[in-house]
Design a protein around this motif. Structure first.
Motif, PDB file in Angstrom:
ATOM      1  N   UNK A 118       7.224  21.906  -6.407  1.00 17.83           N
ATOM      2  CA  UNK A 118       6.343  21.858  -5.239  1.00 17.83           C
ATOM      3  C   UNK A 118       4.894  22.198  -5.568  1.00 17.83           C
ATOM      4  N   UNK A 119       4.607  22.414  -6.841  1.00 19.49           N
ATOM      5  CA  UNK A 119       3.267  22.868  -7.223  1.00 19.49           C
ATOM      6  C   UNK A 119       2.181  21.907  -6.752  1.00 19.49           C
ATOM      7  N   UNK A 120       2.271  20.644  -7.119  1.00 21.42           N
ATOM      8  CA  UNK A 120       1.208  19.701  -6.782  1.00 21.42           C
ATOM      9  C   UNK A 120       1.216  19.314  -5.314  1.00 21.42           C
ATOM     10  N   UNK A 121       2.395  19.230  -4.722  1.00 22.03           N
ATOM     11  CA  UNK A 121       2.487  18.738  -3.347  1.00 22.03           C
ATOM     12  C   UNK A 121       2.300  19.838  -2.303  1.00 22.03           C
ATOM     13  N   UNK A 122       2.285  21.095  -2.734  1.00 24.31           N
ATOM     14  CA  UNK A 122       2.179  22.192  -1.771  1.00 24.31           C
ATOM     15  C   UNK A 122       1.225  23.284  -2.244  1.00 24.31           C
ATOM     16  N   UNK A 123       1.660  24.044  -3.253  1.00 25.58           N
ATOM     17  CA  UNK A 123       0.954  25.281  -3.592  1.00 25.58           C
ATOM     18  C   UNK A 123      -0.490  25.059  -4.041  1.00 25.58           C
ATOM     19  N   UNK A 124      -0.736  24.005  -4.799  1.00 21.75           N
ATOM     20  CA  UNK A 124      -2.093  23.762  -5.294  1.00 21.75           C
ATOM     21  C   UNK A 124      -3.045  23.269  -4.207  1.00 21.75           C
ATOM     22  N   UNK A 125      -2.524  22.932  -3.042  1.00 24.81           N
ATOM     23  CA  UNK A 125      -3.362  22.400  -1.963  1.00 24.81           C
ATOM     24  C   UNK A 125      -3.769  23.455  -0.941  1.00 24.81           C
ATOM     25  N   UNK A 126      -3.194  24.651  -1.045  1.00 20.25           N
ATOM     26  CA  UNK A 126      -3.417  25.687  -0.031  1.00 20.25           C
ATOM     27  C   UNK A 126      -4.695  26.466  -0.351  1.00 20.25           C
ATOM     28  N   UNK A 127      -5.551  26.624   0.662  1.00 19.71           N
ATOM     29  CA  UNK A 127      -6.754  27.434   0.545  1.00 19.71           C
ATOM     30  C   UNK A 127      -6.688  28.631   1.472  1.00 19.71           C
ATOM     31  N   UNK A 128      -7.704  29.457   1.416  1.00 22.16           N
ATOM     32  CA  UNK A 128      -7.706  30.701   2.198  1.00 22.16           C
ATOM     33  C   UNK A 128      -7.796  30.459   3.700  1.00 22.16           C
ATOM     34  N   UNK A 129      -8.282  29.296   4.099  1.00 18.87           N
ATOM     35  CA  UNK A 129      -8.414  29.001   5.528  1.00 18.87           C
ATOM     36  C   UNK A 129      -7.197  28.292   6.113  1.00 18.87           C
ATOM     37  N   UNK A 130      -6.258  27.927   5.275  1.00 16.79           N
ATOM     38  CA  UNK A 130      -5.120  27.146   5.743  1.00 16.79           C
ATOM     39  C   UNK A 130      -4.049  28.012   6.391  1.00 16.79           C
ATOM     40  N   UNK A 131      -3.426  27.475   7.431  1.00 13.01           N
ATOM     41  CA  UNK A 131      -2.203  28.024   8.008  1.00 13.01           C
ATOM     42  C   UNK A 131      -1.098  27.044   7.652  1.00 13.01           C
ATOM     43  N   UNK A 132      -0.072  27.533   6.964  1.00 12.64           N
ATOM     44  CA  UNK A 132       0.940  26.670   6.377  1.00 12.64           C
ATOM     45  C   UNK A 132       2.285  26.895   7.062  1.00 12.64           C
ATOM     46  N   UNK A 133       2.959  25.789   7.398  1.00 16.44           N
ATOM     47  CA  UNK A 133       4.350  25.879   7.828  1.00 16.44           C
ATOM     48  C   UNK A 133       5.236  25.403   6.690  1.00 16.44           C
ATOM     49  N   UNK A 134       6.253  26.196   6.358  1.00 20.48           N
ATOM     50  CA  UNK A 134       7.196  25.854   5.301  1.00 20.48           C
ATOM     51  C   UNK A 134       8.450  25.292   5.957  1.00 20.48           C
ATOM     52  N   UNK A 135       8.538  23.965   5.970  1.00 22.34           N
ATOM     53  CA  UNK A 135       9.622  23.275   6.670  1.00 22.34           C
ATOM     54  C   UNK A 135      10.980  23.729   6.135  1.00 22.34           C
ATOM     55  N   UNK A 136      11.911  23.894   7.054  1.00 23.36           N
ATOM     56  CA  UNK A 136      13.237  24.365   6.687  1.00 23.36           C
ATOM     57  C   UNK A 136      13.379  25.871   6.699  1.00 23.36           C
ATOM     58  N   UNK A 137      12.286  26.569   7.008  1.00 21.03           N
ATOM     59  CA  UNK A 137      12.301  28.030   7.084  1.00 21.03           C
ATOM     60  C   UNK A 137      11.759  28.472   8.434  1.00 21.03           C
ATOM     61  N   UNK A 138      11.735  29.788   8.629  1.00 21.61           N
ATOM     62  CA  UNK A 138      11.136  30.359   9.828  1.00 21.61           C
ATOM     63  C   UNK A 138       9.738  30.920   9.531  1.00 21.61           C
ATOM     64  N   UNK A 139       9.147  30.483   8.401  1.00 21.53           N
ATOM     65  CA  UNK A 139       7.922  31.083   7.897  1.00 21.53           C
ATOM     66  C   UNK A 139       6.700  30.202   8.128  1.00 21.53           C
ATOM     67  N   UNK A 140       5.705  30.778   8.763  1.00 24.22           N
ATOM     68  CA  UNK A 140       4.335  30.270   8.759  1.00 24.22           C
ATOM     69  C   UNK A 140       3.529  31.271   7.933  1.00 24.22           C
ATOM     70  N   UNK A 141       2.530  30.812   7.201  1.00 28.03           N
ATOM     71  CA  UNK A 141       1.816  31.749   6.341  1.00 28.03           C
ATOM     72  C   UNK A 141       0.344  31.447   6.205  1.00 28.03           C
ATOM     73  N   UNK A 142      -0.392  32.493   5.841  1.00 34.07           N
ATOM     74  CA  UNK A 142      -1.827  32.377   5.611  1.00 34.07           C
ATOM     75  C   UNK A 142      -2.221  33.403   4.552  1.00 34.07           C
ATOM     76  N   UNK A 143      -3.270  33.104   3.794  1.00 38.20           N
ATOM     77  CA  UNK A 143      -3.725  34.006   2.736  1.00 38.20           C
ATOM     78  C   UNK A 143      -5.241  34.127   2.775  1.00 38.20           C
ATOM     79  N   UNK A 144      -5.781  34.830   3.777  1.00 35.30           N
ATOM     80  CA  UNK A 144      -7.238  34.876   3.960  1.00 35.30           C
ATOM     81  C   UNK A 144      -7.984  35.602   2.847  1.00 35.30           C
ATOM     82  N   UNK A 145      -7.304  36.472   2.100  1.00 38.87           N
ATOM     83  CA  UNK A 145      -7.964  37.203   1.008  1.00 38.87           C
ATOM     84  C   UNK A 145      -7.959  36.427  -0.305  1.00 38.87           C
ATOM     85  N   UNK A 146      -7.245  35.302  -0.343  1.00 38.99           N
ATOM     86  CA  UNK A 146      -7.065  34.573  -1.596  1.00 38.99           C
ATOM     87  C   UNK A 146      -8.347  33.875  -2.028  1.00 38.99           C
ATOM     88  N   UNK A 147      -8.602  33.905  -3.360  1.00 40.50           N
ATOM     89  CA  UNK A 147      -9.686  33.130  -3.965  1.00 40.50           C
ATOM     90  C   UNK A 147      -9.142  32.445  -5.218  1.00 40.50           C
TER      91      UNK A 147
END
Length: 461
Positions: A118-147
């Protein structure tokens, strides 16, 4: 602090003294029918990542009452079976949470094989402003401190695991919970959850070692509770230090949580904060952070705290189901600051605020019988001023039913004994005096933390 601020804080914290008259009548056991379709929340030109409405469509005639908890921590293992979800979430949920990316995760292979797939299709596309839904889970996530260069956003660190365990404790208490996970340790991370209208409870399990009297996340938690009318569960330190001056557990708008040995001798853990609001289960079995089905036993206020947040979430979800409340959060503009904003069987409004929930928690807390095992690593709870050790008392799954009955008006809990009320009034006054005068640093900051344990768990010490 202005008079208006004092009034606002007083409304957001505990009501001490006799319980109020019944707030509502009856209970409505059916939910309002909702129309919701489509699993995907966002659309992207990449077939595996969506920034609009796409994905497998599934019509739903209705959806259930729900609650949203926001753990703020190291990161989360979204691949673990503990967080899988067989439900089709309604499109409006992702829209209201501001989803910008939906990751369609790989669920075959080892943990590392799934991450790499999932590296290219998911993880490498996420930035600090993104709110991400992980399909198949109950998890939404955000990483505002990430650089850039900080590693993989949202995903738990390879040498840590604290956030996965913390979130697991929430799910253990409420298996139906929706998680809005925020990776980080700053005021900005807290505000990311505070500014999400659907979030009900924020849980934090980090802070200055030894509860040193230094600024922390109190500006963010104050915004969440006093302005946005949510609830905040904050971990006391993993030391006997008083919780009053702790920036995570001490502010009067926060629910400060220490630990006790549940299903053992029900006594206070020696290495656990003193004079909190309540004490909850110190030791739990929680998900690992680098496999998909492993668990480990771990201890600390770090895990007592999210377990309490999960219990609160369960209570809110049940009350919303009873009173036909199809929303979540306590948005001052959309829900008039009410965590429950529904109607009873006769159509009368039922409104429950964060102060009502805190009062019910405090009324439901209890002190164990004097039965102590001196080899257990715990200390007996004194019959004289037990509140100085464990606050209002202990809280576990047994508290759920009386809290619900109290808040739905079917069976009010009695007032606590006058000596306990006086003891906790002193606690509250000390916290209001300390945090009303404390010169909090106004800029965003990261709170110190340490790591330890077999799973690299960040301990609250």
């Amino acid at each position: 602090m202005s008079d208006d601020s004092v009034v606002d804080i007083a409304d957001a914290i505990i009501v001490i003294g006799p319980s109020p008259s019944k707030k509502m009548l009856g209970a409505l056991l059916s939910t309002i029918l909702l129309s919701s379709i489509v699993l995907g929340f966002a659309m992207n030109t990449n077939p595996d990542v969506d920034n609009g409405a796409s994905g497998e469509e599934a019509e739903q005639d209705q959806w259930r009452a729900f609650s949203v908890v926001a753990p703020i921590d190291t990161g989360i293992n979204v691949y673990h079976e503990h967080f899988r979800n067989n439900e089709t979430l309604p499109a409006w949920l992702g829209q209201q949470l501001g989803v910008t990316i939906t990751c369609n995760l790989t669920f075959e292979g080892s943990y590392q094989e799934m991450v790499d797939a999932d590296r290219e299709s998911c993880w490498d596309l996420i930035g600090s402003d993104d709110v991400v839904y992980f399909a198949g889970t109950r998890i939404f996530g955000q990483s505002p401190d990430w650089t850039e260069g900080d590693g993989t956003p949202i995903l738990d660190d390879p040498d840590d695991g604290h956030g996965s365990a913390v979130t697991g404790a929430v799910v253990n208490a409420n298996p139906n919970v929706i998680i809005f996970f925020v990776e980080g340790f700053s005021t900005e991370a807290v505000l990311a959850a505070a500014n999400q209208p659907l979030v009900d409870v924020i849980t934090t399990s980090f802070g200055a070692p030894g509860s040193l009297p230094v600024p922390g996340i109190e500006l963010g938690t104050k915004e969440a509770v006093v302005s946005q009318m949510k609830l905040h569960a904050g971990a006391a330190d993993n030391s006997p230090s008083p919780a009053v001056q702790d920036a995570t557990a001490g502010p009067p708008w926060s629910i400060g949580i220490a630990g006790y040995a549940e299903e053992g001798d029900d006594q206070k853990e020696i290495m656990s904060g003193s004079y909190p609001d309540i004490s909850a289960d110190w030791t739990q079995v929680l998900p690992n952070h680098q496999d998909i089905d492993g668990y480990h036993e771990t201890s600390g206020t770090s895990f007592a705290t999210p377990r309490t947040a999960g219990i609160i979430s369960f209570v809110l979800e049940e009350l919303r189901d009873q009173f036909s409340d199809d929303g979540s959060g306590a948005s001052p503009s959309n829900r008039s600051g009410n965590l429950v904003n529904g109607t009873d069987a006769e159509g009368n409004p039922v409104q429950i605020k964060n102060s009502d929930v805190r009062e019910a928690i405090n009324l439901s807390a209890w002190y164990p019988d004097l039965d102590w095992d001196p080899t257990s690593g715990t200390m007996p709870i004194s019959p004289i001023a037990p509140c100085t050790q464990t606050g209002w008392g202990l809280m576990n799954l047994s508290n759920i039913e009386p809290i619900i009955k109290h808040l739905n008006g079917s069976q009010e809990m009695p007032s606590r004994a006058s000596d306990i009320v006086l003891c906790m009034q002193i606690n509250q006054q000390a916290r209001e005096a300390y945090w009303g005068a404390y010169p909090s640093i106004q800029n965003l900051m990261v709170t110190p933390r340490t790591t330890a344990g077999d799973e690299g768990a960040t301990t609250r010490d």
